[in-house]
Design a protein around this motif. Structure first.
Motif, mmCIF file in Angstrom:
data_model
loop_
_atom_site.group_PDB
_atom_site.id
_atom_site.type_symbol
_atom_site.label_atom_id
_atom_site.label_comp_id
_atom_site.label_asym_id
_atom_site.label_seq_id
_atom_site.Cartn_x
_atom_site.Cartn_y
_atom_site.Cartn_z
ATOM 1 N N LEU A 23 0.830 -1.203 0.000
ATOM 2 C CA LEU A 23 0.000 0.000 0.000
ATOM 3 C C LEU A 23 0.866 1.256 0.000
ATOM 4 C CD1 LEU A 23 -2.944 1.014 0.137
ATOM 5 C CD2 LEU A 23 -2.674 1.073 2.615
ATOM 6 N N GLY A 24 1.926 1.241 0.806
ATOM 7 C CA GLY A 24 2.849 2.378 0.828
ATOM 8 C C GLY A 24 3.547 2.569 -0.504
ATOM 9 N N MET A 25 3.975 1.465 -1.124
ATOM 10 C CA MET A 25 4.621 1.565 -2.443
ATOM 11 C C MET A 25 3.655 2.109 -3.481
ATOM 12 S SD MET A 25 6.796 -1.996 -2.567
ATOM 13 C CE MET A 25 7.107 -1.865 -4.311
ATOM 14 N N THR A 26 2.416 1.642 -3.454
ATOM 15 C CA THR A 26 1.418 2.104 -4.417
ATOM 16 C C THR A 26 1.138 3.589 -4.248
ATOM 17 O OG1 THR A 26 0.402 -0.089 -4.411
ATOM 18 C CG2 THR A 26 -0.917 1.721 -5.280
ATOM 19 N N VAL A 27 0.965 4.016 -3.005
ATOM 20 C CA VAL A 27 0.695 5.433 -2.743
ATOM 21 C C VAL A 27 1.884 6.291 -3.163
ATOM 22 C CG1 VAL A 27 0.315 7.116 -0.898
ATOM 23 C CG2 VAL A 27 -1.012 5.010 -0.946
ATOM 24 N N ALA A 28 3.099 5.858 -2.839
ATOM 25 C CA ALA A 28 4.293 6.633 -3.208
ATOM 26 C C ALA A 28 4.451 6.716 -4.723
ATOM 27 C CB ALA A 28 5.539 6.007 -2.576
ATOM 28 N N GLY A 29 4.274 5.586 -5.418
ATOM 29 C CA GLY A 29 4.397 5.591 -6.881
ATOM 30 C C GLY A 29 3.324 6.432 -7.546
ATOM 31 N N ALA A 30 2.079 6.333 -7.050
ATOM 32 C CA ALA A 30 0.991 7.122 -7.630
ATOM 33 C C ALA A 30 1.203 8.608 -7.366
ATOM 34 C CB ALA A 30 -0.348 6.669 -7.067
ATOM 35 N N TYR A 31 1.705 8.950 -6.182
ATOM 36 C CA TYR A 31 1.985 10.359 -5.881
ATOM 37 C C TYR A 31 3.068 10.908 -6.816
ATOM 38 C CZ TYR A 31 3.908 14.487 -3.682
ATOM 39 O OH TYR A 31 4.383 15.751 -3.461
ATOM 40 N N LEU A 32 4.147 10.160 -6.963
ATOM 41 C CA LEU A 32 5.227 10.621 -7.837
ATOM 42 C C LEU A 32 4.765 10.733 -9.290
ATOM 43 C CD1 LEU A 32 8.206 8.593 -6.355
ATOM 44 C CD2 LEU A 32 7.815 11.055 -6.164
#
Length: 125
Positions: A23-32
């Protein structure tokens, strides 16, 4: 007394740690990824004139009909049609640009997003 056991994400034995890491990876990638997008709005024109006022006519008639009779089906239909026309007009007149970036940054953004989604889905099985 019932035996309490901590299960994984969604009640599955997949694990909570992979779920939250994914979930953290998904949120970070989507934010970037969304940080690299530039959105610009255009103007609504019809024959060289602004057409936004014309798109307000159905919603205004619908609101008027609902003030007159709160259970008017035609009033709700006009209100819904007006909202759809305005939302579609806004979406149609948007111009979306992907800001130039390096291949490494693009691969990191897409890799984080895809890897995070994969971890989340793996933890839910």
């Amino acid at each position: 007394m019932a035996d309490f056991r901590l299960s994984g994400a969604g009640g599955t034995p997949g694990g909570l740690i992979p779920f939250f890491v994914g979930l953290g990876m998904t949120v970070a990638g989507a934010y970037l990824l969304t940080n690299q997008v530039s959105v610009h709005g255009g103007s609504w024109t019809l024959g060289g004139y602004s057409a936004f006022g014309l798109s307000l006519v159905p919603i205004l008639f619908g609101i008027g009909m609902l003030f007159f009779d709160g259970s008017s089906r035609f009033g709700f239909l006009l209100l819904f049609a007006g909202v759809v026309i305005i939302a579609a007009g806004i979406l149609v007149n948007l111009t979306i640009y992907f800001v130039p970036t390096s291949l490494f940054n693009t691969l990191m953004m897409l890799g984080l997003t895809a890897g995070g989604i994969g971890l989340v889905l793996r933890s839910l099985r």
